[in-house]
Motif scaffolding. Structure first.
Motif, PDB file in Angstrom:
ATOM      1  N   UNK A  56      -8.021  -4.608  -3.274  1.00 57.75           N
ATOM      2  CA  UNK A  56      -6.709  -5.266  -3.180  1.00 57.75           C
ATOM      3  C   UNK A  56      -5.557  -4.358  -3.617  1.00 57.75           C
ATOM      4  N   UNK A  57      -5.615  -3.682  -4.759  1.00 59.77           N
ATOM      5  CA  UNK A  57      -4.481  -2.819  -5.118  1.00 59.77           C
ATOM      6  C   UNK A  57      -4.209  -1.729  -4.074  1.00 59.77           C
ATOM      7  N   UNK A  58      -5.257  -1.156  -3.509  1.00 60.40           N
ATOM      8  CA  UNK A  58      -5.068  -0.125  -2.478  1.00 60.40           C
ATOM      9  C   UNK A  58      -4.456  -0.731  -1.220  1.00 60.40           C
ATOM     10  N   UNK A  59      -4.900  -1.910  -0.833  1.00 59.58           N
ATOM     11  CA  UNK A  59      -4.358  -2.565   0.363  1.00 59.58           C
ATOM     12  C   UNK A  59      -2.887  -2.913   0.145  1.00 59.58           C
ATOM     13  N   UNK A  60      -2.565  -3.433  -1.024  1.00 57.86           N
ATOM     14  CA  UNK A  60      -1.166  -3.752  -1.337  1.00 57.86           C
ATOM     15  C   UNK A  60      -0.303  -2.500  -1.224  1.00 57.86           C
ATOM     16  N   UNK A  61      -0.789  -1.409  -1.773  1.00 58.99           N
ATOM     17  CA  UNK A  61      -0.037  -0.149  -1.710  1.00 58.99           C
ATOM     18  C   UNK A  61       0.144   0.299  -0.262  1.00 58.99           C
ATOM     19  N   UNK A  62      -0.896   0.151   0.568  1.00 51.25           N
ATOM     20  CA  UNK A  62      -0.785   0.533   1.979  1.00 51.25           C
ATOM     21  C   UNK A  62       0.221  -0.339   2.722  1.00 51.25           C
ATOM     22  N   UNK A  63       0.244  -1.623   2.412  1.00 47.45           N
ATOM     23  CA  UNK A  63       1.227  -2.518   3.043  1.00 47.45           C
ATOM     24  C   UNK A  63       2.642  -2.069   2.681  1.00 47.45           C
ATOM     25  N   UNK A  64       2.842  -1.691   1.433  1.00 44.19           N
ATOM     26  CA  UNK A  64       4.162  -1.206   1.015  1.00 44.19           C
ATOM     27  C   UNK A  64       4.500   0.132   1.686  1.00 44.19           C
ATOM     28  N   UNK A  65       3.509   0.994   1.876  1.00 44.76           N
ATOM     29  CA  UNK A  65       3.747   2.244   2.601  1.00 44.76           C
ATOM     30  C   UNK A  65       4.145   1.958   4.043  1.00 44.76           C
ATOM     31  N   UNK A  66       3.467   1.001   4.666  1.00 43.48           N
ATOM     32  CA  UNK A  66       3.809   0.620   6.036  1.00 43.48           C
ATOM     33  C   UNK A  66       5.236   0.093   6.109  1.00 43.48           C
ATOM     34  N   UNK A  67       5.613  -0.741   5.148  1.00 43.00           N
ATOM     35  CA  UNK A  67       6.986  -1.275   5.121  1.00 43.00           C
ATOM     36  C   UNK A  67       7.997  -0.147   4.997  1.00 43.00           C
ATOM     37  N   UNK A  68       7.701   0.846   4.176  1.00 45.41           N
ATOM     38  CA  UNK A  68       8.600   1.995   4.036  1.00 45.41           C
ATOM     39  C   UNK A  68       8.693   2.753   5.356  1.00 45.41           C
ATOM     40  N   UNK A  69       7.554   2.953   6.025  1.00 45.85           N
ATOM     41  CA  UNK A  69       7.544   3.627   7.317  1.00 45.85           C
ATOM     42  C   UNK A  69       8.405   2.880   8.327  1.00 45.85           C
ATOM     43  N   UNK A  70       8.353   1.545   8.269  1.00 44.51           N
ATOM     44  CA  UNK A  70       9.122   0.706   9.191  1.00 44.51           C
ATOM     45  C   UNK A  70      10.548   0.472   8.699  1.00 44.51           C
ATOM     46  N   UNK A  71      10.960   1.208   7.675  1.00 42.39           N
ATOM     47  CA  UNK A  71      12.309   1.132   7.116  1.00 42.39           C
ATOM     48  C   UNK A  71      12.668  -0.288   6.664  1.00 42.39           C
ATOM     49  N   UNK A  72      11.678  -0.946   6.047  1.00 43.73           N
ATOM     50  CA  UNK A  72      11.860  -2.322   5.604  1.00 43.73           C
ATOM     51  C   UNK A  72      11.325  -2.554   4.201  1.00 43.73           C
ATOM     52  N   UNK A  73      11.360  -1.537   3.369  1.00 50.40           N
ATOM     53  CA  UNK A  73      10.816  -1.665   2.016  1.00 50.40           C
ATOM     54  C   UNK A  73      11.392  -2.845   1.255  1.00 50.40           C
ATOM     55  N   UNK A  74      12.690  -3.081   1.420  1.00 49.91           N
ATOM     56  CA  UNK A  74      13.333  -4.158   0.658  1.00 49.91           C
ATOM     57  C   UNK A  74      12.816  -5.543   1.057  1.00 49.91           C
ATOM     58  N   UNK A  75      12.214  -5.650   2.217  1.00 49.06           N
ATOM     59  CA  UNK A  75      11.701  -6.940   2.684  1.00 49.06           C
ATOM     60  C   UNK A  75      10.250  -7.184   2.288  1.00 49.06           C
ATOM     61  N   UNK A  76       9.573  -6.153   1.823  1.00 52.23           N
ATOM     62  CA  UNK A  76       8.151  -6.264   1.483  1.00 52.23           C
ATOM     63  C   UNK A  76       8.016  -6.583  -0.004  1.00 52.23           C
ATOM     64  N   UNK A  77       7.632  -7.799  -0.292  1.00 52.83           N
ATOM     65  CA  UNK A  77       7.544  -8.247  -1.683  1.00 52.83           C
ATOM     66  C   UNK A  77       6.127  -8.650  -2.089  1.00 52.83           C
ATOM     67  N   UNK A  78       5.151  -8.423  -1.220  1.00 47.22           N
ATOM     68  CA  UNK A  78       3.786  -8.851  -1.507  1.00 47.22           C
ATOM     69  C   UNK A  78       3.261  -8.174  -2.775  1.00 47.22           C
ATOM     70  N   UNK A  79       2.514  -8.958  -3.541  1.00 48.95           N
ATOM     71  CA  UNK A  79       1.910  -8.473  -4.781  1.00 48.95           C
ATOM     72  C   UNK A  79       0.387  -8.600  -4.690  1.00 48.95           C
ATOM     73  N   UNK A  80      -0.289  -7.876  -5.540  1.00 54.15           N
ATOM     74  CA  UNK A  80      -1.755  -7.920  -5.557  1.00 54.15           C
ATOM     75  C   UNK A  80      -2.288  -9.349  -5.635  1.00 54.15           C
ATOM     76  N   UNK A  81      -1.699 -10.157  -6.509  1.00 49.37           N
ATOM     77  CA  UNK A  81      -2.204 -11.522  -6.707  1.00 49.37           C
ATOM     78  C   UNK A  81      -2.122 -12.329  -5.418  1.00 49.37           C
ATOM     79  N   UNK A  82      -1.048 -12.135  -4.661  1.00 49.41           N
ATOM     80  CA  UNK A  82      -0.886 -12.869  -3.400  1.00 49.41           C
ATOM     81  C   UNK A  82      -1.949 -12.444  -2.386  1.00 49.41           C
TER      82      UNK A  82
END
Length: 131
Positions: free
Chosen positions: A10-36
């Protein structure tokens, strides 16, 4: 190696989702957390599923997906929400292997579709999907 995600991923997947959001120039919209993600993937009623690409013990990519349903066919299918491989691991076949794993899920479970969408400006991904 491609495998179904484990709770320890889960922590690695969360980090990858945030990397994807950064790639898509949408970091500010990605708020997912490990617990979710942990709850969605491994809770009492999972609503999302994941496969991971692992290289030398490190998760370098993931495919997050959920079920859709065809009223015409009367069976489920897979909707691929996110497919992401870290830039350093691209070109090694991980993306293709993740898609193949999802196609195998469809065959094994007799699902009739594997669907996804891609941003129209994301020409590298469009080229990958076309290949």
């Amino acid at each position: 190696m491609i495998r179904r995600a484990a709770e320890a991923d889960v922590p690695a997947i969360t980090a990858l989702v945030h990397e994807l959001a950064a790639y898509e120039k949408s970091s500010s919209l990605c708020t997912v957390r490990d617990e979710q993600l942990r709850s969605a993937l491994f809770g009492a009623q999972p609503s999302v599923f994941a496969h991971v690409a692992e290289h030398e013990g490190t998760v370098v990519g993931c495919a997050l997906w959920f079920l859709n349903f065809s009223t015409w066919d009367g069976v489920n299918g897979i909707y691929l929400e996110d497919l992401y491989v870290q830039p350093a691991a691209r070109g090694e076949g991980f993306g293709t292997a993740l898609l193949a794993a999802l196609a195998a899920e469809c065959v094994d479970r007799q699902y009739t579709r594997l669907a996804w969408s891609v941003l129209d400006w994301n020409t590298p991904s469009i080229g990958f999907y076309r290949s």
